[in-house]
Design a protein around this motif. Sequence first.
Motif, PDB file in Angstrom:
ATOM      1  N   GLU A 218      62.623  47.043  51.704  1.00 30.96           N
ATOM      2  CA  GLU A 218      61.194  46.853  51.943  1.00 30.96           C
ATOM      3  C   GLU A 218      60.362  47.744  51.014  1.00 30.96           C
ATOM      4  N   ARG A 219      60.864  48.965  50.778  1.00 29.36           N
ATOM      5  CA  ARG A 219      60.164  49.858  49.839  1.00 29.36           C
ATOM      6  C   ARG A 219      60.172  49.271  48.425  1.00 29.36           C
ATOM      7  N   ARG A 225      55.034  44.653  44.773  1.00 22.75           N
ATOM      8  CA  ARG A 225      53.645  44.246  45.029  1.00 22.75           C
ATOM      9  C   ARG A 225      52.667  45.198  44.358  1.00 22.75           C
ATOM     10  N   LEU A 226      52.973  46.476  44.403  1.00 18.89           N
ATOM     11  CA  LEU A 226      52.090  47.463  43.768  1.00 18.89           C
ATOM     12  C   LEU A 226      52.063  47.276  42.261  1.00 18.89           C
ATOM     13  N   ALA A 227      53.220  46.980  41.665  1.00 18.17           N
ATOM     14  CA  ALA A 227      53.269  46.762  40.215  1.00 18.17           C
ATOM     15  C   ALA A 227      52.466  45.530  39.820  1.00 18.17           C
ATOM     16  N   VAL A 228      52.562  44.446  40.611  1.00 18.45           N
ATOM     17  CA  VAL A 228      51.789  43.223  40.332  1.00 18.45           C
ATOM     18  C   VAL A 228      50.298  43.496  40.439  1.00 18.45           C
ATOM     19  N   SER A 229      49.929  44.243  41.495  1.00 17.02           N
ATOM     20  CA  SER A 229      48.514  44.586  41.673  1.00 17.02           C
ATOM     21  C   SER A 229      48.008  45.440  40.513  1.00 17.02           C
ATOM     22  N   GLY A 230      48.827  46.405  40.072  1.00 18.79           N
ATOM     23  CA  GLY A 230      48.434  47.243  38.940  1.00 18.79           C
ATOM     24  C   GLY A 230      48.272  46.436  37.660  1.00 18.79           C
ATOM     25  N   LEU A 231      49.151  45.443  37.458  1.00 19.57           N
ATOM     26  CA  LEU A 231      49.033  44.586  36.276  1.00 19.57           C
ATOM     27  C   LEU A 231      47.743  43.786  36.309  1.00 19.57           C
ATOM     28  N   GLU A 232      47.388  43.265  37.480  1.00 12.09           N
ATOM     29  CA  GLU A 232      46.121  42.536  37.598  1.00 12.09           C
ATOM     30  C   GLU A 232      44.941  43.451  37.315  1.00 12.09           C
ATOM     31  N   ASP A 233      45.022  44.691  37.806  1.00  8.51           N
ATOM     32  CA  ASP A 233      43.961  45.669  37.535  1.00  8.51           C
ATOM     33  C   ASP A 233      43.837  45.934  36.037  1.00  8.51           C
ATOM     34  N   ALA A 234      44.981  46.107  35.385  1.00 11.90           N
ATOM     35  CA  ALA A 234      44.963  46.382  33.945  1.00 11.90           C
ATOM     36  C   ALA A 234      44.353  45.216  33.176  1.00 11.90           C
ATOM     37  N   ARG A 235      44.662  43.993  33.580  1.00  9.85           N
ATOM     38  CA  ARG A 235      44.073  42.825  32.918  1.00  9.85           C
ATOM     39  C   ARG A 235      42.561  42.793  33.100  1.00  9.85           C
ATOM     40  N   ARG A 236      42.116  43.151  34.292  1.00 10.36           N
ATOM     41  CA  ARG A 236      40.685  43.153  34.537  1.00 10.36           C
ATOM     42  C   ARG A 236      39.998  44.223  33.694  1.00 10.36           C
ATOM     43  N   VAL A 237      40.651  45.364  33.495  1.00 10.08           N
ATOM     44  CA  VAL A 237      40.072  46.452  32.703  1.00 10.08           C
ATOM     45  C   VAL A 237      39.818  46.016  31.269  1.00 10.08           C
ATOM     46  N   VAL A 238      40.793  45.332  30.659  1.00 10.80           N
ATOM     47  CA  VAL A 238      40.640  44.942  29.257  1.00 10.80           C
ATOM     48  C   VAL A 238      39.833  43.670  29.089  1.00 10.80           C
ATOM     49  N   GLY A 239      39.367  43.087  30.196  1.00 10.69           N
ATOM     50  CA  GLY A 239      38.386  42.026  30.074  1.00 10.69           C
ATOM     51  C   GLY A 239      38.868  40.625  30.305  1.00 10.69           C
ATOM     52  N   ARG A 254      42.155  46.125  49.544  1.00 12.59           N
ATOM     53  CA  ARG A 254      43.355  46.176  48.698  1.00 12.59           C
ATOM     54  C   ARG A 254      43.836  47.605  48.501  1.00 12.59           C
ATOM     55  N   LEU A 255      42.888  48.515  48.231  1.00 14.53           N
ATOM     56  CA  LEU A 255      43.261  49.916  48.027  1.00 14.53           C
ATOM     57  C   LEU A 255      43.846  50.526  49.303  1.00 14.53           C
ATOM     58  N   ALA A 256      43.254  50.153  50.437  1.00 14.41           N
ATOM     59  CA  ALA A 256      43.760  50.670  51.718  1.00 14.41           C
ATOM     60  C   ALA A 256      45.184  50.178  51.968  1.00 14.41           C
ATOM     61  N   GLU A 257      45.422  48.887  51.710  1.00 16.08           N
ATOM     62  CA  GLU A 257      46.767  48.340  51.909  1.00 16.08           C
ATOM     63  C   GLU A 257      47.775  49.001  50.972  1.00 16.08           C
ATOM     64  N   GLU A 258      47.376  49.229  49.727  1.00 16.60           N
ATOM     65  CA  GLU A 258      48.283  49.866  48.780  1.00 16.60           C
ATOM     66  C   GLU A 258      48.596  51.296  49.206  1.00 16.60           C
ATOM     67  N   HIS A 259      47.591  52.013  49.683  1.00 16.20           N
ATOM     68  CA  HIS A 259      47.814  53.395  50.106  1.00 16.20           C
ATOM     69  C   HIS A 259      48.768  53.436  51.307  1.00 16.20           C
ATOM     70  N   ARG A 260      48.548  52.562  52.253  1.00 16.68           N
ATOM     71  CA  ARG A 260      49.434  52.524  53.415  1.00 16.68           C
ATOM     72  C   ARG A 260      50.823  52.031  53.030  1.00 16.68           C
ATOM     73  N   GLY A 261      50.858  51.070  52.091  1.00 14.19           N
ATOM     74  CA  GLY A 261      52.148  50.570  51.649  1.00 14.19           C
ATOM     75  C   GLY A 261      52.956  51.621  50.928  1.00 14.19           C
ATOM     76  N   ALA A 262      52.272  52.593  50.325  1.00 17.72           N
ATOM     77  CA  ALA A 262      52.968  53.680  49.630  1.00 17.72           C
ATOM     78  C   ALA A 262      53.392  54.783  50.590  1.00 17.72           C
TER      79      ALA A 262
END
Length: 372
Positions: A218-219, A225-239, A254-262
């Motif tokens: 599960e971890r 999931r965190l890596a996929v979310s980070g990739l989407e964030d990176a894509r949004r950053v570069v436009g 999303r941030l709350a779920e990621e924090h709890r998921g970690a």
Amino acid sequence: MTDSSIPTLLNRLLRLIGFFVVLATTAGTANFHRPWVLAVSVVIWVGWAIFVLCPPDAVGLERIYLCAMAIGSVAAAQETGATISALVAVVAALSQVRQPRMFGWLLTLAVILGLCVSVAIAGTSVTGLLGLLAGVAVLALMGWSRRQARISAEQNRLLVEQNRVIRAERDRAAALAERGRIARDMHDVLAHTLGGLVMQLDAADALLEAGEVDRAAERVRASHRLAVSGLEDARRVVGTLRSEVFDLPTELRRLAEEHRGAGGQLLLQVETDPQLTNEQATIAVARAIQESLTNARKHAPGQPVTLALRGAGEELEVLVSNPMTTRLGSLAASGVGAGLLGMRERLSAVAGTAEAGREGDRWTVRIRVPRR
């Protein structure tokens, strides 16, 4: 031959034609048996020759040949018929921007006085004198008008050049600002994502050693999931996702779920409408919250974090706090301290502020940003 050289060549050609006209006029009318007439004629010819050949930047030499043409012509105007040289000298002296205005007007005054004296000695009629003076006045105005046109053209050229420099500096500043924004956002995305991945994988490793394979799996899935979310964030950053509207409530969830998921604990308190009018301000707040949660995981692992959004008049206030602890996480020594600096720079660009420090037994990050 370039286009810019054509006016210079044409100007020299006209001067050369004028030289031959004056040479022919004086040679046909002057009485060279008088030594002074010959001397004055030679002065006029030499002045015209220099006028034709003189380089544009020889300011001192230019004054000499203009004086020679003007004074020589009025001194022997009745003997040589070279009054045209004095008139040309007046136009040239007044039209040259590189010569002081006073020089042109003094030369014009000298020509007028010289013509008056020459006409008085020769006994020419008053009508003839008035005609000469009228000609001098008209040509003087023409020269002055030409000077003003040259000044305006030079000012326009300088203005265009200044505007070009300003546009280049503005574009450079905009590029640097965009580069800084992307760098700050990428720092937050990478710190948040990679920090979470390290913690998740550390937990998975510990669970595998304890024989709890299902919980370890599960971890690993949470890490994915965190890596996929980070990739989407990176894509949004570069436009690549710039066309999408940045929704702060969705980002908070999303941030709350990621924090709890970690493996973290998070209490989310939304006491006001978190959406802002300015999208850049919305992004700045989201990145600041992301950086604050990342720092909480790094410096206070396992401690409950409180994320509160409150209305403070025309401002949105965000508080991210966690209890102080002496137990540091494995990522506490990572980074160079640029996160808080980038947070403040990003918020200051949208008239916001960020303060971080100890309040009692808790570490608190306080963010304020205008709603409009």
